[in-house]
Design a protein around this motif. Sequence first.
Motif, short mmCIF file in Angstrom:
data_model
loop_
_atom_site.label_atom_id
_atom_site.label_comp_id
_atom_site.label_asym_id
_atom_site.label_seq_id
_atom_site.Cartn_x
_atom_site.Cartn_y
_atom_site.Cartn_z
N GLU A 146 0.86 -1.58 0.16
CA GLU A 146 -0.32 0.10 0.48
C GLU A 146 0.95 1.11 -0.31
OE1 GLU A 146 -2.89 0.02 -0.23
OE2 GLU A 146 -3.48 -1.49 -0.51
N ARG A 147 2.18 1.29 0.01
CA ARG A 147 3.26 2.27 0.26
C ARG A 147 2.92 3.41 -0.77
NH1 ARG A 147 7.77 4.55 -1.20
NH2 ARG A 147 9.67 5.64 0.86
N ASP A 148 2.55 2.97 -2.42
CA ASP A 148 2.69 4.38 -3.46
C ASP A 148 0.58 4.69 -2.65
OD1 ASP A 148 5.39 3.76 -3.98
OD2 ASP A 148 4.28 2.11 -6.13
N LEU A 178 1.49 7.16 0.15
CA LEU A 178 2.24 8.67 0.12
C LEU A 178 1.20 8.83 -1.29
CD1 LEU A 178 5.52 7.08 -1.14
CD2 LEU A 178 4.96 8.46 0.34
N ALA A 179 0.27 9.01 -2.00
CA ALA A 179 -0.18 9.36 -2.88
C ALA A 179 -1.48 10.31 -1.66
CB ALA A 179 -1.11 9.13 -3.73
N ALA A 180 -2.24 9.38 -1.06
CA ALA A 180 -3.35 10.24 0.49
C ALA A 180 -2.68 10.67 1.18
CB ALA A 180 -3.95 8.97 0.90
N HIS A 183 -11.50 16.89 3.65
CA HIS A 183 -9.00 15.93 3.54
C HIS A 183 -9.56 14.96 4.49
CE1 HIS A 183 -6.76 18.86 5.23
NE2 HIS A 183 -8.17 19.34 5.30
N PHE A 184 -9.56 15.30 5.43
CA PHE A 184 -9.00 14.27 6.46
C PHE A 184 -9.89 13.19 6.73
CE2 PHE A 184 -8.91 12.38 10.29
CZ PHE A 184 -7.38 12.48 10.87
N ALA A 211 -8.83 9.55 5.68
CA ALA A 211 -8.47 8.74 6.74
C ALA A 211 -8.94 7.24 7.09
CB ALA A 211 -8.89 9.18 8.18
N ALA A 212 -10.41 7.48 5.87
CA ALA A 212 -11.01 6.04 5.15
C ALA A 212 -10.23 5.53 4.43
CB ALA A 212 -12.41 6.16 3.98
N ALA A 213 -9.18 6.02 3.45
CA ALA A 213 -8.22 5.30 2.21
C ALA A 213 -7.53 4.44 3.59
CB ALA A 213 -8.31 6.18 1.94
N ALA A 214 -6.65 5.52 4.43
CA ALA A 214 -5.36 4.93 5.05
C ALA A 214 -5.42 3.41 6.27
CB ALA A 214 -4.57 6.40 5.86
#
Length: 132
Positions: free
Chosen positions: A48-50, A53-55, A104-105, A109-112
């Motif tokens: 999930e690193r890439d 980084l984008a998120a 945006h947070f 948070a949902a994606a991460a």
Amino acid sequence: MLKSISLATATLAISAACFVLLAAGQRVEAQSAGMYVNSVDLDILPAERDNFLAAIKENGAAAVTEPGCKRFDILNLASDPNHFLLYEVYENEAALKAHRETDHFKKFAAAASKMVAKRDARAMSVIASNAK
């Protein structure tokens, strides 16, 4: 007469030195006041690193546009490409709480949530800030 001029000069010099020292002390206090740090260590799943980084770059860029956010640094541990440190500086704790309420947070948070293997957050207050 020479003695009174020397005494007056010495008094003026001491007064000026006290004024300069007092003013310098006030500047240091002003630089340290109003800074609340959120320091977050994150271990990211390697796959999930890439995506992470984008998120996080998107979240950080948006965060610094908020009125209470002074800084949002994204750091990567040199010895571990999947370990990150977020160094966030806000005017106060309320500004951090306001950040966590932004769209945006919430998107970040949902994606991460599916990217983070370990998270350790630490709230800190700034004692002194030394920078050029």
